[in-house]
Design a protein around this motif. Structure first.
Motif, mmCIF file in Angstrom:
data_model
loop_
_atom_site.group_PDB
_atom_site.id
_atom_site.type_symbol
_atom_site.label_atom_id
_atom_site.label_comp_id
_atom_site.label_asym_id
_atom_site.label_seq_id
_atom_site.Cartn_x
_atom_site.Cartn_y
_atom_site.Cartn_z
ATOM 1 N N ALA A 208 -13.994 8.832 4.386
ATOM 2 C CA ALA A 208 -13.596 7.565 4.998
ATOM 3 C C ALA A 208 -13.365 7.702 6.494
ATOM 4 C CB ALA A 208 -12.325 7.049 4.317
ATOM 5 N N LEU A 209 -13.048 8.916 6.953
ATOM 6 C CA LEU A 209 -12.839 9.159 8.380
ATOM 7 C C LEU A 209 -14.107 9.631 9.082
ATOM 8 C CD1 LEU A 209 -9.389 10.968 8.177
ATOM 9 C CD2 LEU A 209 -9.835 8.548 8.647
ATOM 10 N N VAL A 279 -15.133 3.865 1.384
ATOM 11 C CA VAL A 279 -15.876 4.826 2.214
ATOM 12 C C VAL A 279 -16.934 4.118 3.055
ATOM 13 C CG1 VAL A 279 -17.408 6.821 2.165
ATOM 14 C CG2 VAL A 279 -15.435 6.729 0.631
ATOM 15 N N PHE A 280 -17.723 3.232 2.439
ATOM 16 C CA PHE A 280 -18.724 2.463 3.167
ATOM 17 C C PHE A 280 -18.242 1.030 3.391
ATOM 18 C CE2 PHE A 280 -21.206 5.818 1.064
ATOM 19 C CZ PHE A 280 -21.874 6.353 2.162
ATOM 20 N N GLY A 281 -16.944 0.895 3.581
ATOM 21 C CA GLY A 281 -16.342 -0.416 3.747
ATOM 22 C C GLY A 281 -16.410 -0.921 5.175
ATOM 23 N N ALA A 282 -15.508 -1.856 5.500
ATOM 24 C CA ALA A 282 -15.550 -2.537 6.794
ATOM 25 C C ALA A 282 -15.354 -1.602 7.967
ATOM 26 C CB ALA A 282 -14.498 -3.638 6.816
ATOM 27 N N SER A 283 -14.701 -0.465 7.751
ATOM 28 C CA SER A 283 -14.404 0.458 8.856
ATOM 29 C C SER A 283 -15.399 1.611 8.946
ATOM 30 C CB SER A 283 -12.994 1.035 8.678
ATOM 31 O OG SER A 283 -12.911 1.772 7.457
ATOM 32 N N ALA A 284 -16.552 1.484 8.271
ATOM 33 C CA ALA A 284 -17.502 2.596 8.190
ATOM 34 C C ALA A 284 -18.508 2.628 9.332
ATOM 35 C CB ALA A 284 -18.238 2.556 6.856
ATOM 36 N N ALA A 499 -2.224 -2.252 -5.099
ATOM 37 C CA ALA A 499 -3.258 -1.221 -5.254
ATOM 38 C C ALA A 499 -4.433 -1.501 -4.337
ATOM 39 C CB ALA A 499 -3.717 -1.154 -6.702
ATOM 40 N N ALA A 500 -4.824 -2.774 -4.238
ATOM 41 C CA ALA A 500 -5.942 -3.137 -3.361
ATOM 42 C C ALA A 500 -5.597 -2.898 -1.895
ATOM 43 C CB ALA A 500 -6.316 -4.602 -3.592
ATOM 44 N N VAL A 501 -4.395 -3.251 -1.499
ATOM 45 C CA VAL A 501 -3.968 -3.047 -0.112
ATOM 46 C C VAL A 501 -3.901 -1.564 0.216
ATOM 47 C CG1 VAL A 501 -2.048 -3.348 1.500
ATOM 48 C CG2 VAL A 501 -2.743 -5.246 0.027
ATOM 49 N N GLN A 502 -3.393 -0.771 -0.722
ATOM 50 C CA GLN A 502 -3.252 0.666 -0.482
ATOM 51 C C GLN A 502 -4.598 1.334 -0.231
ATOM 52 O OE1 GLN A 502 -2.069 3.204 -3.838
ATOM 53 N NE2 GLN A 502 -0.557 4.186 -2.516
ATOM 54 N N LEU A 503 -5.655 0.856 -0.885
ATOM 55 C CA LEU A 503 -6.972 1.464 -0.718
ATOM 56 C C LEU A 503 -7.437 1.460 0.737
ATOM 57 C CD1 LEU A 503 -8.902 0.033 -3.795
ATOM 58 C CD2 LEU A 503 -8.326 2.425 -3.385
ATOM 59 N N MET A 504 -7.005 0.479 1.505
ATOM 60 C CA MET A 504 -7.463 0.357 2.888
ATOM 61 C C MET A 504 -6.591 1.128 3.875
ATOM 62 S SD MET A 504 -10.064 -1.228 2.152
ATOM 63 C CE MET A 504 -10.680 -1.236 3.838
ATOM 64 N N ASP A 505 -5.547 1.780 3.398
ATOM 65 C CA ASP A 505 -4.662 2.551 4.273
ATOM 66 C C ASP A 505 -5.232 3.959 4.429
ATOM 67 O OD1 ASP A 505 -2.631 3.575 5.765
ATOM 68 O OD2 ASP A 505 -1.055 3.274 4.271
ATOM 69 N N LEU A 506 -6.275 4.085 5.217
ATOM 70 C CA LEU A 506 -7.017 5.350 5.317
ATOM 71 C C LEU A 506 -6.176 6.474 5.891
ATOM 72 C CD1 LEU A 506 -10.480 4.057 6.588
ATOM 73 C CD2 LEU A 506 -9.616 4.208 4.241
ATOM 74 N N ALA A 520 -5.475 11.842 9.725
ATOM 75 C CA ALA A 520 -6.455 10.934 10.310
ATOM 76 C C ALA A 520 -6.607 11.151 11.803
ATOM 77 C CB ALA A 520 -6.059 9.487 10.031
ATOM 78 N N ALA A 521 -5.529 11.482 12.500
ATOM 79 C CA ALA A 521 -5.581 11.587 13.957
ATOM 80 C C ALA A 521 -6.575 12.641 14.422
ATOM 81 C CB ALA A 521 -4.190 11.896 14.500
ATOM 82 N N ALA A 522 -6.557 13.795 13.728
ATOM 83 C CA ALA A 522 -7.459 14.875 14.135
ATOM 84 C C ALA A 522 -8.871 14.649 13.632
ATOM 85 C CB ALA A 522 -6.929 16.207 13.623
ATOM 86 N N ARG A 523 -9.010 14.227 12.388
ATOM 87 C CA ARG A 523 -10.343 14.130 11.792
ATOM 88 C C ARG A 523 -11.178 13.021 12.428
ATOM 89 N NH1 ARG A 523 -12.009 18.374 9.271
ATOM 90 N NH2 ARG A 523 -13.060 17.326 7.564
ATOM 91 N N SER A 524 -10.519 11.912 12.814
ATOM 92 C CA SER A 524 -11.273 10.787 13.345
ATOM 93 C C SER A 524 -11.867 11.084 14.713
ATOM 94 C CB SER A 524 -10.365 9.556 13.445
ATOM 95 O OG SER A 524 -9.295 9.812 14.323
ATOM 96 N N THR A 525 -11.386 12.098 15.392
ATOM 97 C CA THR A 525 -11.916 12.443 16.712
ATOM 98 C C THR A 525 -12.872 13.626 16.660
ATOM 99 O OG1 THR A 525 -10.029 13.904 17.144
ATOM 100 C CG2 THR A 525 -9.831 11.610 17.842
ATOM 101 N N ARG A 526 -13.186 14.109 15.433
ATOM 102 C CA ARG A 526 -14.054 15.263 15.283
ATOM 103 C C ARG A 526 -15.243 14.915 14.403
ATOM 104 N NH1 ARG A 526 -10.401 20.241 13.620
ATOM 105 N NH2 ARG A 526 -10.091 18.695 12.054
ATOM 106 N N PRO A 527 -16.290 14.273 14.947
ATOM 107 C CA PRO A 527 -17.449 13.919 14.139
ATOM 108 C C PRO A 527 -18.170 15.169 13.642
ATOM 109 C CG PRO A 527 -17.907 13.546 16.450
ATOM 110 C CD PRO A 527 -16.451 13.875 16.359
#
Length: 540
Positions: A208-209, A279-284, A499-506, A520-527
């Motif tokens: 997801a990240l 994973v392939f949602g709105a933030s992908a 449960a639905a709301v929690q799924l989007m809390d990446l 998330a902070a480290a992984r999102s900046t390391r493609p």
């Protein structure tokens, strides 16, 4: 002891049926041909062990729902290897809910099977437990590859359960079922390999990240992988046009197996939500919402096809099998709205529809057993031995399936209709959901009138006695669970929405699953740079 249980809570839903199945295998064959003497005693002990395990599984699932309900993400790292390098099990609100639903179906179905079906084939209880192991593993796994592994565990068990009791129709349907699932499994591996090739991970939280960081040609290849996985999950969930295998397969299986299979389509629904919704949602990024344009129309088409098939069905079991397709279509239509409110409504509706469909499969056999040579055919036959009891049960199931108030089927559909308001497909969504509900009621009313009113008084009674107390109570308990969902509608609704709301809390998932990687902070900046990730220091 309690501390040990808490430390291993996420893996226990998988270990419990696995250990039970191993013990049952050590006991030896307790199925066909073991009705007397030592074999009969082994069958009795197999029943006791299997039922005790299923009951413990229900208590464990309830405990997990209580823990996950607070928002806690319960993790377990096999071998203490950190994710994404090792096997991670993670229980969130959605996973705990699916475990509870599986347990609520499994225990009554197993009790029903102990009425005699378990003696019609070999190793029924061991196979049943292996299927529960696969279901539990699919709902608690934290990565895509182990989702494939647990898919295969439950499918291998289902291959044998499908032909339990033997018969030409079961073998024919079972052969098609095996071949199609093997093809789907091959596609699953291809899709997972493509995802790993472009992200370097298969861990859901990590994916997801990382997926949003992929761009250009690599993003296009990720979209191909998403489509391949969508085909696989759509087949498992019985989404049109990949649903035509289900009616004949489920209608051919023996009643307890078909009832257990009612939960199997929900594994596909769960996978679509977990992979394509998150994973392939709105933030992908460039790979976002690959299947959004097609999921909703295909789901509505699935629901319509299912109810039309039910209207054309010539047996009660086949009618229920088509209603399984229709209910899955309604659930997937809710997911296709791609909003947390719609997802919460779809989950609520899914809980009720699974319980009622499972009950209808067992009820169909109870009715067929009392109609002589006509069995489940929708033609006039001799009077039933228990017309009032079975008629009331069918009436309750029909009302809930069609969505009549105040039953949970009505509440779930009302939530879905409300969530669809303002959506571009709102008119079509409302028309299909309401139309399918009306046609469902029409089809079940037609079947009920033939089975209970259009009887041949000149024909001898088909059965001197009705269904045993064990079979009736098992079926009624599933319908009672559905009714209880109406009584507890408010807390169940709050849980499904949470449960639905929690799924989007990446970020929360990343912190729970990837603490050593900085969340998330480290992984999102390391493609992903295309190289194999290095294991953590000290790993062997």
């Amino acid at each position: 002891m309690m501390m040990w249980l808490k430390d291993h809570l996420a893996v226990l839903p998988v270990l419990l049926p696995a250990i039970t199945a191993a013990l049952l295998l050590l006991m030896g064959d307790h199925g066909a041909g073991s009705r007397s003497g030592h074999g009969h005693r082994k069958l009795l002990w197999a029943r006791r062990l299997s039922l005790a395990s299923a009951f413990l599984g229900l208590l464990l699932a309830a405990w997990l729902v209580q823990r996950a309900g607070s928002g806690e993400l319960i993790t377990y790292r096999a071998g203490d290897w950190p994710a994404p390098f090792g096997i991670l099990l993670l229980v969130d609100r959605l996973g705990a809910l699916m475990l509870l639903l599986s347990a609520c179906v499994a225990l009554p179905v197993l009790w029903y099977a102990c009425g005699g079906w378990d003696a019609h084939g070999r190793y029924f209880h061991a196979l049943f437990q292996f299927q529960l192991m696969g279901l539990a593993g699919a709902f608690v796994t934290g990565d895509l590859f182990n989702l494939f592994v647990f898919f295969e565990v439950l499918l291998i068990a289902s291959y044998v359960l499908m032909v339990h009791g033997q018969g030409g129709a079961r073998f024919k349907a079972g052969l098609h079922y095996v071949v199609l699932n093997l093809l789907a499994s091959a596609l699953f591996l291809i899709g997972a390999a493509l995802v790993y090739a472009k992200t370097g991970t298969l861990n859901f939280a990590d994916l997801a990240l990382r997926v949003p960081q992929v761009s250009g040609p690599d993003a296009a290849l990720l979209q191909v992988a998403a489509w391949v996985l969508f085909v696989v999950f759509g087949f498992k969930a019985a989404l049109m046009p990949m649903a035509m295998w289900l009616p004949n397969t489920y209608a051919s299986a023996c009643a307890p197996v078909a009832a257990l299979f009612a939960i199997m389509t929900k594994v596909g629904v769960y996978a679509i939500l977990r992979v394509h919704g998150v994973v392939f949602g709105a933030s992908a990024g460039a790979s976002a919402l690959t299947v959004e344009p097609v999921l909703l129309p295909l789901a509505l088409a699935t629901s319509l096809t299912g109810v039309l098939g039910a209207l054309a069905a010539r047996t009660l079991a086949r009618l229920v099998a088509w209603l399984t397709v229709a209910s899955v279509g309604t659930v997937l239509a809710g997911l296709g709205l791609f909003g947390t409110a719609a997802w919460g409504a779809a989950l609520y509706y899914m809980l009720n529809s699974t319980l009622v469909i499972a009950a209808l499969f067992m009820l169909a056999e109870l009715v067929a057993a009392q109609r002589g040579e006509a069995q489940g055919l929708l033609v006039p036959a001799s009077p039933l031995a228990q017309p009032t009891l079975l008629g009331l049960m069918l009436l309750l199931a029909a009302a809930s399936t069609a969505g009549l108030p105040p039953l949970p089927g009505f509440i779930g559909k009302l939530m879905l209709l409300e969530a669809a308001s303002g959506h571009a497909w709102a008119v079509s969504f409302w028309a299909v959901v309401l139309g399918v509900g009306f046609l469902t009621l029409l089809g079940l009313a037609r079947a009920g009138s033939i089975l209970f009113w259009h009887v041949r008084d000149d024909a001898p009674a088909a059965a001197s006695a009705g269904g045993s107390a064990k079979l009736v109570t098992a079926t009624a308990s599933l319908l009672l669970a559905s009714v209880l969902m109406s009584v507890a509608a408010a807390p169940v609704q709050r849980y499904t929405e949470a449960a639905a709301v929690q799924l989007m809390d990446l970020s929360t998932y990343a912190e729970a699953a990837l603490p050593e990687q900085g969340g998330a902070a480290a992984r999102s900046t390391r493609p992903y740079d295309g190289r194999m990730p290095s294991p953590p220091a000290g790993a062997q």
